[in-house]
Write a protein that holds these residues in place. Structure first.
Motif, PDB file in Angstrom:
ATOM      1  N   GLY A 174      -7.649   0.223 -18.351  1.00  0.00           N
ATOM      2  CA  GLY A 174      -7.706   1.342 -19.272  1.00  0.00           C
ATOM      3  C   GLY A 174      -7.753   2.684 -18.569  1.00  0.00           C
ATOM      4  O   GLY A 174      -7.739   3.724 -19.227  1.00  0.00           O
ATOM      5  N   ARG A 175      -7.787   2.679 -17.248  1.00  0.00           N
ATOM      6  CA  ARG A 175      -7.829   3.921 -16.467  1.00  0.00           C
ATOM      7  C   ARG A 175      -6.551   4.132 -15.667  1.00  0.00           C
ATOM      8  O   ARG A 175      -6.394   5.179 -15.035  1.00  0.00           O
ATOM      9  CB  ARG A 175      -9.025   3.900 -15.516  1.00  0.00           C
ATOM     10  N   GLY A 176      -5.643   3.160 -15.647  1.00  0.00           N
ATOM     11  CA  GLY A 176      -4.406   3.300 -14.883  1.00  0.00           C
ATOM     12  C   GLY A 176      -4.656   3.481 -13.399  1.00  0.00           C
ATOM     13  O   GLY A 176      -3.876   4.131 -12.705  1.00  0.00           O
ATOM     14  N   ALA A 177      -5.728   2.909 -12.890  1.00  0.00           N
ATOM     15  CA  ALA A 177      -6.163   3.128 -11.516  1.00  0.00           C
ATOM     16  C   ALA A 177      -5.574   2.092 -10.576  1.00  0.00           C
ATOM     17  O   ALA A 177      -5.132   1.011 -10.974  1.00  0.00           O
ATOM     18  CB  ALA A 177      -7.695   3.083 -11.450  1.00  0.00           C
ATOM     19  N   GLY A 178      -5.572   2.421  -9.266  1.00  0.00           N
ATOM     20  CA  GLY A 178      -5.083   1.497  -8.267  1.00  0.00           C
ATOM     21  C   GLY A 178      -6.134   0.489  -7.855  1.00  0.00           C
ATOM     22  O   GLY A 178      -7.340   0.761  -7.876  1.00  0.00           O
ATOM     23  N   GLY A 179      -5.687  -0.712  -7.448  1.00  0.00           N
ATOM     24  CA  GLY A 179      -6.593  -1.736  -6.964  1.00  0.00           C
ATOM     25  C   GLY A 179      -6.908  -1.564  -5.488  1.00  0.00           C
ATOM     26  O   GLY A 179      -6.134  -0.960  -4.732  1.00  0.00           O
ATOM     27  N   GLY A 180      -8.037  -2.090  -5.048  1.00  0.00           N
ATOM     28  CA  GLY A 180      -8.448  -1.976  -3.665  1.00  0.00           C
ATOM     29  C   GLY A 180      -7.640  -2.869  -2.740  1.00  0.00           C
ATOM     30  O   GLY A 180      -7.205  -3.962  -3.114  1.00  0.00           O
ATOM     31  N   GLY A 181      -7.434  -2.402  -1.489  1.00  0.00           N
ATOM     32  CA  GLY A 181      -6.714  -3.179  -0.500  1.00  0.00           C
ATOM     33  C   GLY A 181      -7.592  -4.227   0.155  1.00  0.00           C
ATOM     34  O   GLY A 181      -8.807  -4.061   0.279  1.00  0.00           O
ATOM     35  N   THR A 193     -12.105   8.694  -7.789  1.00  0.00           N
ATOM     36  CA  THR A 193     -12.697   8.887  -9.111  1.00  0.00           C
ATOM     37  C   THR A 193     -11.646   8.640 -10.184  1.00  0.00           C
ATOM     38  O   THR A 193     -10.478   8.987 -10.025  1.00  0.00           O
ATOM     39  CB  THR A 193     -13.231  10.318  -9.249  1.00  0.00           C
ATOM     40  N   GLY A 194     -12.075   8.034 -11.274  1.00  0.00           N
ATOM     41  CA  GLY A 194     -11.123   7.651 -12.305  1.00  0.00           C
ATOM     42  C   GLY A 194     -10.786   6.184 -12.247  1.00  0.00           C
ATOM     43  O   GLY A 194      -9.714   5.757 -12.675  1.00  0.00           O
ATOM     44  N   GLY A 195     -11.710   5.356 -11.694  1.00  0.00           N
ATOM     45  CA  GLY A 195     -11.562   3.914 -11.780  1.00  0.00           C
ATOM     46  C   GLY A 195     -10.885   3.223 -10.631  1.00  0.00           C
ATOM     47  O   GLY A 195     -10.588   2.024 -10.724  1.00  0.00           O
ATOM     48  N   GLY A 196     -10.602   3.928  -9.507  1.00  0.00           N
ATOM     49  CA  GLY A 196      -9.957   3.272  -8.379  1.00  0.00           C
ATOM     50  C   GLY A 196     -10.809   2.166  -7.787  1.00  0.00           C
ATOM     51  O   GLY A 196     -12.024   2.319  -7.627  1.00  0.00           O
ATOM     52  N   GLY A 197     -10.183   1.026  -7.456  1.00  0.00           N
ATOM     53  CA  GLY A 197     -10.906  -0.082  -6.851  1.00  0.00           C
ATOM     54  C   GLY A 197     -11.262   0.199  -5.400  1.00  0.00           C
ATOM     55  O   GLY A 197     -10.585   0.967  -4.714  1.00  0.00           O
ATOM     56  N   ASN A 198     -12.333  -0.415  -4.924  1.00  0.00           N
ATOM     57  CA  ASN A 198     -12.751  -0.247  -3.536  1.00  0.00           C
ATOM     58  C   ASN A 198     -11.986  -1.190  -2.619  1.00  0.00           C
ATOM     59  O   ASN A 198     -11.665  -2.324  -2.976  1.00  0.00           O
ATOM     60  CB  ASN A 198     -14.241  -0.530  -3.382  1.00  0.00           C
ATOM     61  N   GLY A 199     -11.718  -0.717  -1.392  1.00  0.00           N
ATOM     62  CA  GLY A 199     -11.102  -1.577  -0.396  1.00  0.00           C
ATOM     63  C   GLY A 199     -12.089  -2.582   0.162  1.00  0.00           C
ATOM     64  O   GLY A 199     -13.305  -2.413   0.075  1.00  0.00           O
ATOM     65  N   GLY A 231      -2.444   6.645  -3.692  1.00  0.00           N
ATOM     66  CA  GLY A 231      -2.421   7.961  -4.314  1.00  0.00           C
ATOM     67  C   GLY A 231      -3.040   7.938  -5.704  1.00  0.00           C
ATOM     68  O   GLY A 231      -2.897   6.959  -6.443  1.00  0.00           O
ATOM     69  N   GLY A 232      -3.752   9.006  -6.061  1.00  0.00           N
ATOM     70  CA  GLY A 232      -4.325   9.152  -7.394  1.00  0.00           C
ATOM     71  C   GLY A 232      -3.597  10.234  -8.173  1.00  0.00           C
ATOM     72  O   GLY A 232      -2.814  11.008  -7.606  1.00  0.00           O
ATOM     73  N   VAL A 233      -3.856  10.313  -9.466  1.00  0.00           N
ATOM     74  CA  VAL A 233      -3.214  11.348 -10.283  1.00  0.00           C
ATOM     75  C   VAL A 233      -3.544  12.743  -9.767  1.00  0.00           C
ATOM     76  O   VAL A 233      -2.720  13.648  -9.784  1.00  0.00           O
ATOM     77  CB  VAL A 233      -3.641  11.220 -11.755  1.00  0.00           C
ATOM     78  N   GLY A 234      -4.779  12.911  -9.258  1.00  0.00           N
ATOM     79  CA  GLY A 234      -5.220  14.229  -8.834  1.00  0.00           C
ATOM     80  C   GLY A 234      -5.086  14.522  -7.356  1.00  0.00           C
ATOM     81  O   GLY A 234      -5.425  15.635  -6.922  1.00  0.00           O
ATOM     82  N   ASN A 260     -16.877  12.431 -15.433  1.00  0.00           N
ATOM     83  CA  ASN A 260     -16.383  11.168 -14.879  1.00  0.00           C
ATOM     84  C   ASN A 260     -15.777  10.291 -15.959  1.00  0.00           C
ATOM     85  O   ASN A 260     -14.771   9.605 -15.729  1.00  0.00           O
ATOM     86  CB  ASN A 260     -17.521  10.414 -14.190  1.00  0.00           C
ATOM     87  N   LEU A 261     -16.373  10.300 -17.153  1.00  0.00           N
ATOM     88  CA  LEU A 261     -15.891   9.436 -18.228  1.00  0.00           C
ATOM     89  C   LEU A 261     -14.540   9.872 -18.768  1.00  0.00           C
ATOM     90  O   LEU A 261     -13.828   9.068 -19.379  1.00  0.00           O
ATOM     91  CB  LEU A 261     -16.922   9.391 -19.364  1.00  0.00           C
ATOM     92  N   ARG A 262     -14.161  11.109 -18.575  1.00  0.00           N
ATOM     93  CA  ARG A 262     -12.846  11.565 -19.034  1.00  0.00           C
ATOM     94  C   ARG A 262     -11.864  11.743 -17.870  1.00  0.00           C
ATOM     95  O   ARG A 262     -10.847  12.431 -17.995  1.00  0.00           O
ATOM     96  CB  ARG A 262     -12.968  12.866 -19.828  1.00  0.00           C
ATOM     97  N   THR A 263     -12.150  11.092 -16.733  1.00  0.00           N
ATOM     98  CA  THR A 263     -11.266  11.117 -15.572  1.00  0.00           C
ATOM     99  C   THR A 263     -10.527   9.795 -15.451  1.00  0.00           C
ATOM    100  O   THR A 263     -11.116   8.721 -15.558  1.00  0.00           O
ATOM    101  CB  THR A 263     -12.061  11.400 -14.290  1.00  0.00           C
ATOM    102  N   PHE A 264      -9.225   9.882 -15.224  1.00  0.00           N
ATOM    103  CA  PHE A 264      -8.358   8.701 -15.176  1.00  0.00           C
ATOM    104  C   PHE A 264      -7.524   8.728 -13.893  1.00  0.00           C
ATOM    105  O   PHE A 264      -7.318   9.770 -13.274  1.00  0.00           O
ATOM    106  CB  PHE A 264      -7.418   8.679 -16.382  1.00  0.00           C
ATOM    107  N   GLY A 265      -7.023   7.544 -13.510  1.00  0.00           N
ATOM    108  CA  GLY A 265      -6.013   7.472 -12.467  1.00  0.00           C
ATOM    109  C   GLY A 265      -6.490   7.672 -11.048  1.00  0.00           C
ATOM    110  O   GLY A 265      -5.824   8.357 -10.269  1.00  0.00           O
ATOM    111  N   GLY A 266      -7.600   7.041 -10.665  1.00  0.00           N
ATOM    112  CA  GLY A 266      -8.007   7.064  -9.260  1.00  0.00           C
ATOM    113  C   GLY A 266      -7.189   6.080  -8.438  1.00  0.00           C
ATOM    114  O   GLY A 266      -6.817   5.008  -8.909  1.00  0.00           O
TER     115      GLY A 266
END
Length: 371
Positions: free
Chosen positions: A292-299, A270-276, A187-190, A246-252
């Motif tokens: 720095g984006r609080g994003a999730g890592g890829g599976g 979008t917002g720095g989420g890692g790819n699976g 899940g992402g912030v958005g 894109n640069l002001r988007t966080f939490g993918g």
């Protein structure tokens, strides 16, 4: 700009000597003078969750996102914590770990929750917070042969109107050759992470995309600052060649991994989420969330030579915009000090900024004093 206007209408802060000008000249916020107290604008992210390690590993969930104003008293130390990310699962089969929450102005002040680990991990609860209402998103579910699972729910951002997120991870799928097992996106912030693809396509199925991040208010992130001389190549981990939005988007959210994969699938939000793993049906390992984006890592996924390994999420951030006539001193014990920086106005922007980040190795804690 409508997000920014709605936010300030809702909060109705009292601005004392801190005036915004939203004219056409570059879209930046203009500061006319500094008084005591002034009001700073803050974006804060909790740490993202790490990806899980399965034949189709679930992507990690993003941390919660807080957007708020803060009335500053000069020469007063304000404690903070920037939460680190969760680690990817180091072995098969297992879940990634959740991140750590962030706070500003003591542990009883404003908080942003952490994201859950991929593989079906619920976003972690946060201490001393009513209902743990901090917006951390859930991890996507992982899959094994003949064992699909549901993604996990996030932790609601309600009743705190300053916090966003709390979305769910996507479901995994299970199938034999040639489709293969797939993991759900975190899940992402958005938005929620999406389920892994499940079809009869002989070209294979891919992991679920990570949930989208959330764009912060444009006046807090003027182009003149993000693409100015302070950041010749990257801004908080993303290439400055990207569009301003894109640069002001966080939490993918992190993308889900796949056993076989399919072209154009398993990307992080979008917002720095890692790819699976096996993104675009290639033998490619998962990638971490952007720090720095609080994003999730890829599976993880069935990758030749490096099987089933999920990657760490992205550490959180505290981003502060304050008047250019003020200065800020950040005190962070070694060795975390390099993760905190202040930036003076440049290229026509009339604000100063403080950016404090975390990575996967630990929280970044300390104090900030404005003068």
């Amino acid at each position: 700009m409508s997000i920014f206007n709605e936010f300030f209408k809702k909060e109705k802060p009292v601005f004392t000597g801190f005036r915004f000008g939203f004219g056409s000249g570059g879209g930046g916020a203009a500061v006319a003078e500094v008084a005591t107290p002034f009001t700073a604008n803050i974006v804060m992210m909790g740490g993202g969750g790490g990806g899980g390690s399965y034949q189709g590993g679930g992507g990690g969930g993003a941390g919660g996102m807080a957007i708020f104003t803060f009335a500053v008293t000069l020469n007063t130390p304000y404690p903070f914590q920037v939460g680190n990310s969760g680690l990817g699962s180091p072995s098969y089969p297992s879940d990634g770990s959740g991140g750590i929450y962030s706070y500003f102005n003591t542990d009883s002040g404003q908080k942003a929750g952490a994201g859950g680990g991929g593989g079906g991990d619920r976003a972690p609860a946060t201490p001393t917070t009513p209902g743990s209402a901090l917006g951390g998103s859930g991890g996507g579910s992982g899959s094994l042969p003949n064992a699909a699972n549901a993604g996990r729910a996030g932790v609601s951002a309600s009743p705190d109107p300053l916090v966003f997120g709390g979305n769910s991870g996507g479901d995994s799928t299970s199938a034999g050759f040639p489709q293969g097992n797939t993991g759900g996106g975190g899940g992402g912030v958005g938005g929620n992470g999406l389920p892994g693809r499940q079809t009869s396509d002989p070209n294979g199925d891919g992991g679920g995309p990570g949930g989208a991040g959330k764009e912060a208010p444009a006046p807090m992130f003027p182009s003149a600052f993000m693409k100015g001389s302070n950041f010749p190549s990257t801004f908080i981990g993303l290439p400055v060649s990207l569009p301003d939005a894109n640069l002001r988007t966080f939490g993918g959210g992190g993308g889900g991994g796949a056993e076989i994969g399919h072209p154009g699938e398993a990307y992080g939000g979008t917002g720095g989420g890692g790819n699976g793993a096996n993104v675009n049906r290639e033998d490619i390992s998962a990638t971490p969330g952007v720090h720095g984006r609080g994003a999730g890592g890829g599976g993880g996924g069935q990758v030749i030579g490096n099987p089933n390994v999920g990657k760490e999420g992205g550490g959180g951030v505290i981003y502060i915009q304050y008047p250019s006539l003020a200065t800020a001193t950040i005190s962070v014990p070694s060795p975390r000090g390099p993760l905190s920086n202040t930036y003076t106005a440049n290229t026509g922007d009339t604000n100063n900024y403080a950016i404090i980040t975390a990575d996967e190795s630990g929280t970044t804690s300390g104090t900030i004093v404005f003068n």
